[in-house]
Design a protein around this motif. Structure first.
Motif, PDB file in Angstrom:
ATOM      1  N   TYR A  89      46.235  46.363  55.415  1.00 20.97           N
ATOM      2  CA  TYR A  89      45.536  45.269  56.100  1.00 20.97           C
ATOM      3  C   TYR A  89      45.976  43.907  55.580  1.00 20.97           C
ATOM      4  O   TYR A  89      45.849  42.910  56.281  1.00 20.97           O
ATOM      5  N   ILE A  90      46.441  43.891  54.314  1.00 20.50           N
ATOM      6  CA  ILE A  90      46.956  42.645  53.744  1.00 20.50           C
ATOM      7  C   ILE A  90      48.356  42.914  53.182  1.00 20.50           C
ATOM      8  O   ILE A  90      48.671  44.042  52.807  1.00 20.50           O
ATOM      9  N   THR A  91      49.149  41.856  53.136  1.00 21.99           N
ATOM     10  CA  THR A  91      50.525  41.986  52.652  1.00 21.99           C
ATOM     11  C   THR A  91      50.543  42.039  51.128  1.00 21.99           C
ATOM     12  O   THR A  91      49.543  41.724  50.464  1.00 21.99           O
ATOM     13  N   GLU A  92      51.687  42.370  50.586  1.00 22.30           N
ATOM     14  CA  GLU A  92      51.845  42.394  49.134  1.00 22.30           C
ATOM     15  C   GLU A  92      51.625  41.002  48.549  1.00 22.30           C
ATOM     16  O   GLU A  92      50.985  40.846  47.506  1.00 22.30           O
ATOM     17  N   THR A  93      52.119  39.999  49.225  1.00 24.39           N
ATOM     18  CA  THR A  93      51.944  38.619  48.768  1.00 24.39           C
ATOM     19  C   THR A  93      50.462  38.241  48.749  1.00 24.39           C
ATOM     20  O   THR A  93      49.978  37.648  47.776  1.00 24.39           O
ATOM     21  N   GLN A  94      49.752  38.576  49.818  1.00 24.48           N
ATOM     22  CA  GLN A  94      48.316  38.285  49.885  1.00 24.48           C
ATOM     23  C   GLN A  94      47.577  39.034  48.779  1.00 24.48           C
ATOM     24  O   GLN A  94      46.722  38.465  48.098  1.00 24.48           O
ATOM     25  N   PHE A  95      47.917  40.306  48.618  1.00 29.75           N
ATOM     26  CA  PHE A  95      47.281  41.125  47.591  1.00 29.75           C
ATOM     27  C   PHE A  95      47.507  40.532  46.208  1.00 29.75           C
ATOM     28  O   PHE A  95      46.562  40.347  45.442  1.00 29.75           O
ATOM     29  N   LYS A  96      48.747  40.259  45.873  1.00 27.72           N
ATOM     30  CA  LYS A  96      49.068  39.764  44.527  1.00 27.72           C
ATOM     31  C   LYS A  96      48.348  38.455  44.224  1.00 27.72           C
ATOM     32  O   LYS A  96      47.857  38.249  43.113  1.00 27.72           O
ATOM     33  N   SER A  97      48.292  37.569  45.202  1.00 31.86           N
ATOM     34  CA  SER A  97      47.629  36.286  45.006  1.00 31.86           C
ATOM     35  C   SER A  97      46.133  36.468  44.712  1.00 31.86           C
ATOM     36  O   SER A  97      45.604  35.919  43.743  1.00 31.86           O
ATOM     37  N   MET A  98      45.472  37.261  45.535  1.00 26.59           N
ATOM     38  CA  MET A  98      44.037  37.508  45.350  1.00 26.59           C
ATOM     39  C   MET A  98      43.799  38.327  44.074  1.00 26.59           C
ATOM     40  O   MET A  98      42.860  38.050  43.323  1.00 26.59           O
ATOM     41  N   TYR A  99      44.635  39.315  43.838  1.00 24.77           N
ATOM     42  CA  TYR A  99      44.501  40.172  42.668  1.00 24.77           C
ATOM     43  C   TYR A  99      44.642  39.353  41.381  1.00 24.77           C
ATOM     44  O   TYR A  99      43.840  39.507  40.446  1.00 24.77           O
ATOM     45  N   ASN A 100      45.629  38.484  41.327  1.00 28.46           N
ATOM     46  CA  ASN A 100      45.818  37.648  40.140  1.00 28.46           C
ATOM     47  C   ASN A 100      44.594  36.768  39.890  1.00 28.46           C
ATOM     48  O   ASN A 100      44.173  36.588  38.742  1.00 28.46           O
ATOM     49  N   ASP A 101      44.029  36.219  40.964  1.00 25.71           N
ATOM     50  CA  ASP A 101      42.844  35.367  40.816  1.00 25.71           C
ATOM     51  C   ASP A 101      41.652  36.152  40.267  1.00 25.71           C
ATOM     52  O   ASP A 101      40.982  35.693  39.342  1.00 25.71           O
ATOM     53  N   ILE A 102      41.392  37.339  40.831  1.00 28.57           N
ATOM     54  CA  ILE A 102      40.217  38.088  40.381  1.00 28.57           C
ATOM     55  C   ILE A 102      40.424  38.638  38.977  1.00 28.57           C
ATOM     56  O   ILE A 102      39.472  38.752  38.202  1.00 28.57           O
ATOM     57  N   GLN A 103      41.670  38.932  38.605  1.00 24.58           N
ATOM     58  CA  GLN A 103      41.936  39.377  37.239  1.00 24.58           C
ATOM     59  C   GLN A 103      41.717  38.244  36.244  1.00 24.58           C
ATOM     60  O   GLN A 103      41.195  38.462  35.147  1.00 24.58           O
ATOM     61  N   GLU A 104      42.095  37.048  36.612  1.00 22.96           N
ATOM     62  CA  GLU A 104      41.855  35.890  35.747  1.00 22.96           C
ATOM     63  C   GLU A 104      40.355  35.661  35.577  1.00 22.96           C
ATOM     64  O   GLU A 104      39.870  35.419  34.467  1.00 22.96           O
ATOM     65  N   ILE A 105      39.615  35.752  36.662  1.00 19.17           N
ATOM     66  CA  ILE A 105      38.156  35.598  36.611  1.00 19.17           C
ATOM     67  C   ILE A 105      37.557  36.686  35.717  1.00 19.17           C
ATOM     68  O   ILE A 105      36.682  36.404  34.890  1.00 19.17           O
ATOM     69  N   THR A 106      38.045  37.904  35.859  1.00 18.40           N
ATOM     70  CA  THR A 106      37.560  39.015  35.038  1.00 18.40           C
ATOM     71  C   THR A 106      37.807  38.749  33.562  1.00 18.40           C
ATOM     72  O   THR A 106      36.910  38.944  32.725  1.00 18.40           O
ATOM     73  N   ARG A 107      39.000  38.296  33.225  1.00 15.37           N
ATOM     74  CA  ARG A 107      39.314  37.988  31.818  1.00 15.37           C
ATOM     75  C   ARG A 107      38.386  36.906  31.259  1.00 15.37           C
ATOM     76  O   ARG A 107      37.913  37.010  30.119  1.00 15.37           O
ATOM     77  N   ILE A 108      38.127  35.882  32.052  1.00 16.09           N
ATOM     78  CA  ILE A 108      37.239  34.797  31.609  1.00 16.09           C
ATOM     79  C   ILE A 108      35.828  35.334  31.397  1.00 16.09           C
ATOM     80  O   ILE A 108      35.180  35.032  30.385  1.00 16.09           O
ATOM     81  N   LEU A 109      35.343  36.135  32.324  1.00 13.93           N
ATOM     82  CA  LEU A 109      33.991  36.698  32.206  1.00 13.93           C
ATOM     83  C   LEU A 109      33.864  37.581  30.973  1.00 13.93           C
ATOM     84  O   LEU A 109      32.872  37.492  30.238  1.00 13.93           O
ATOM     85  N   VAL A 110      34.866  38.428  30.738  1.00  6.12           N
ATOM     86  CA  VAL A 110      34.846  39.296  29.560  1.00  6.12           C
ATOM     87  C   VAL A 110      34.773  38.448  28.294  1.00  6.12           C
ATOM     88  O   VAL A 110      33.981  38.732  27.385  1.00  6.12           O
TER      89      VAL A 110
END
Length: 122
Positions: A89-110
């Motif tokens: 449903y989403i491209t690799e580029t779309q996935f990587k961009s969103m994935y990187n953002d949520i991983q950064e948010i996760t690291r900050i929250l941890v």
């Protein structure tokens, strides 16, 4: 009047929520996808909502609890992102961009939760 600088987690989680909302609209209109998009809309916007709620926590324990919920929602969002990508449903580029953002948010929250727990036990 002095402007108070917004915490980075608040800024990033709100910006991510806006991206999720736009992705939800895209998936509905362009891909006719309604189930997975609703799931990621809920979890992706809940991250920022819980971060925002934590700012008015009644105690350190309440603060940790709100951010722990935000962390769980971030994990769930990561899951739905992987499903949307795997389901093409989403491209690799779309996935990587969103994935990187949520991983950064996760690291900050941890980091915030860990640091707050350490400080509260001193």
């Amino acid at each position: 009047m002095l402007q108070r600088k917004e915490p980075i987690i608040k800024v990033k989680s709100e910006a991510f929520a806006i991206r999720v909302i736009k992705m939800y609209k895209y998936l509905n209109i362009q891909k006719n996808e309604y189930i997975l998009s609703k799931q990621i809309l809920r979890s992706g916007t809940s991250v920022g909502a819980n971060v925002n709620e934590s700012r008015n926590a009644q105690s350190t324990l309440d603060f940790i609890n709100k951010l722990s919920i935000a962390l769980k929602e971030a994990d769930e969002t990561t899951y739905w992102l992987k499903c949307l990508y795997g389901g093409e449903y989403i491209t690799e580029t779309q996935f990587k961009s969103m994935y990187n953002d949520i991983q950064e948010i996760t690291r900050i929250l941890v980091k915030i939760v860990k640091t707050t727990k350490e400080r509260s036990h001193k």
